[in-house]
Write a protein that holds these residues in place. Structure first.
Motif, mmCIF file in Angstrom:
data_model
loop_
_atom_site.group_PDB
_atom_site.id
_atom_site.type_symbol
_atom_site.label_atom_id
_atom_site.label_comp_id
_atom_site.label_asym_id
_atom_site.label_seq_id
_atom_site.Cartn_x
_atom_site.Cartn_y
_atom_site.Cartn_z
ATOM 1 N N UNK A 1 -9.168 5.138 -9.088
ATOM 2 C CA UNK A 1 -9.483 6.134 -8.087
ATOM 3 C C UNK A 1 -8.255 6.587 -7.344
ATOM 4 N N UNK A 2 -8.416 7.620 -6.547
ATOM 5 C CA UNK A 2 -7.293 8.172 -5.805
ATOM 6 C C UNK A 2 -6.771 7.134 -4.810
ATOM 7 N N UNK A 3 -5.441 6.935 -4.840
ATOM 8 C CA UNK A 3 -4.835 5.989 -3.917
ATOM 9 C C UNK A 3 -4.961 4.542 -4.329
ATOM 10 N N UNK A 4 -5.650 4.261 -5.427
ATOM 11 C CA UNK A 4 -5.813 2.874 -5.859
ATOM 12 C C UNK A 4 -4.744 2.517 -6.892
ATOM 13 N N UNK A 5 -4.395 1.265 -6.926
ATOM 14 C CA UNK A 5 -3.400 0.799 -7.893
ATOM 15 C C UNK A 5 -3.973 -0.389 -8.634
ATOM 16 N N UNK A 6 -3.602 -0.488 -9.900
ATOM 17 C CA UNK A 6 -4.109 -1.588 -10.708
ATOM 18 C C UNK A 6 -3.051 -2.656 -10.956
ATOM 19 N N UNK A 7 -1.907 -2.525 -10.297
ATOM 20 C CA UNK A 7 -0.911 -3.580 -10.447
ATOM 21 C C UNK A 7 -1.426 -4.849 -9.763
ATOM 22 N N UNK A 8 -0.918 -5.976 -10.237
ATOM 23 C CA UNK A 8 -1.384 -7.273 -9.741
ATOM 24 C C UNK A 8 -0.207 -8.081 -9.230
ATOM 25 N N UNK A 9 -0.414 -8.730 -8.116
ATOM 26 C CA UNK A 9 0.558 -9.683 -7.576
ATOM 27 C C UNK A 9 0.012 -11.080 -7.846
ATOM 28 N N UNK A 10 0.722 -11.838 -8.663
ATOM 29 C CA UNK A 10 0.318 -13.205 -9.004
ATOM 30 C C UNK A 10 1.027 -14.168 -8.070
ATOM 31 N N UNK A 11 0.282 -15.037 -7.418
ATOM 32 C CA UNK A 11 0.840 -15.942 -6.406
ATOM 33 C C UNK A 11 0.832 -17.373 -6.932
ATOM 34 N N UNK A 12 2.001 -17.991 -6.960
ATOM 35 C CA UNK A 12 2.144 -19.388 -7.362
ATOM 36 C C UNK A 12 2.682 -20.193 -6.182
#
Length: 348
Positions: A91-102
């Motif tokens: 959708x508009x303004x949405x991002x599908x990148x992911x931040x993986x937290x370890x």
């Protein structure tokens, strides 16, 4: 009356026997499953949803009673819209990148390195273009080979082209800083302990004590420098000098590792074994930005999905029971100490 008591006693005995049998059966099943099944499991937590739910609960608690129903309806509409956009696509303004937290909490042996390696492998298997890895790092350092391996595991992320951010809230010193240099961006809290780019080794020598009691210590070696300094034998100046050379060699490797990953850093001015707090470390180029890991993750939630990843080792039933007993005893001791401490102030 006595007959009734007898029957009741028999009933209780049968009930206890049944409970014991069922408990043993469950224990056997759990043990069998623990021994034959997978010993680890991957735990994934989407922090965006967790934060959103907490914010909504706070909003509901702070709103007037008459407005809570309308607010709850608005939350449900938002969820439906979010699900609709997810089904239709980006959708508009949405991002599908992911931040993986370890997370890495290091001890003197860097014993969590094996788990870190598997978590890094899990991320590399699925991470896509535009993804980022955030490592919340806490370590005061330890054994050279242990932290050298841990740093090499983090280097895999950089070699794979993944953007890597390391956040230090409390301490990343010595071997901890060796690991932290793997980051594309290194962030530290204002009072986090940073640096300690140096090498230390110490050991006692009991030779004079043994000699005083007429105890001989025999040590045979093949190779001139197989053993330099010893705990029980008589140390020589040649052995001490060789030991110092080995420390200097390790220090040079440490400095080279840091300088290669942070080329703008004046390595000679900071590789003195000193530590600096976050604010001073920023001025010296040891870190890139100030801020806590929580603040950074909240910021990243505005543009990406933030997912915490942790590899958990399943414990056997006996281990779980042992830990439960240990925690109970520890809690009881702490509670007792608190009561004793409080009693000092209550006395008149």
């Amino acid at each position: 009356m006595s007959e009734w008591l007898t029957e009741f006693g028999m009933f209780v005995a049968q009930l206890v026997t049944l409970v014991v049998i069922v408990g043993l059966a469950v224990a056997v099943i759990l043990r069998a499953r623990g021994e034959t099944g997978e010993r680890t499991r991957l735990r994934l937590d989407e922090l965006n949803g967790t934060r959103r739910n907490r914010r909504r609960r706070m909003q509901l608690a702070a709103s007037q009673p008459g407005a809570r129903k309308r607010l709850a309806k608005a939350f449900r509409r938002d969820d439906k819209e979010h699900d609709r956009r997810g089904r239709k696509g980006k959708g508009e303004g949405e991002a599908y990148s992911t931040v993986w937290v370890l997370d890495f909490h290091g001890d003197i042996k860097a014993s969590g390195t094996g788990q870190l390696a598997e978590e890094v492998s899990a991320v590399l298997a699925v991470a896509g273009e535009g993804d980022e890895v955030v490592i919340r790092l806490e370590s005061a350092g330890g054994l050279v080979h242990g932290y050298g391996l841990a740093a090499a595991e983090l280097d895999r992320l950089r070699h794979a082209g993944l953007s890597t951010t390391i956040c230090v809230d409390k301490v990343a010193a010595s071997g901890g800083y060796l690991m932290a240099c793997a980051a594309d961006q290194l962030r530290a809290a204002p009072f986090a302990v940073i640096g300690s780019i140096g090498v230390i080794a110490q050991l006692p020598n009991l030779h004079r004590l043994l000699k005083r009691h007429d105890i001989d210590m025999e040590m045979l070696t093949a190779g001139r420098y197989k053993r330099t300094l010893t705990v029980f034998g008589e140390n020589t100046e040649e052995g001490r000098e060789k030991f110092r050379e080995d420390l200097e060699t390790t220090h040079e490797l440490f400095k080279r590792h840091v300088a290669e990953r942070r080329p703008a850093l004046d390595i000679e001015s900071v590789a003195t074994g000193e530590i600096w707090y976050g604010s001073d470390a920023l001025g010296r180029g040891l870190v890139d930005a100030l801020g806590t890991s929580e603040a950074y993750l909240v910021e990243r939630m505005q543009q990406a999905r933030v997912i915490s990843l942790k590899l958990e080792h399943k414990q056997k039933l006996g281990d779980r029971l042992g830990m439960a007993v240990s925690r109970s005893v520890e809690h009881g001791v702490e509670r007792g100490l608190e009561m004793l401490d409080a009693g000092r102030w209550q006395k008149r």
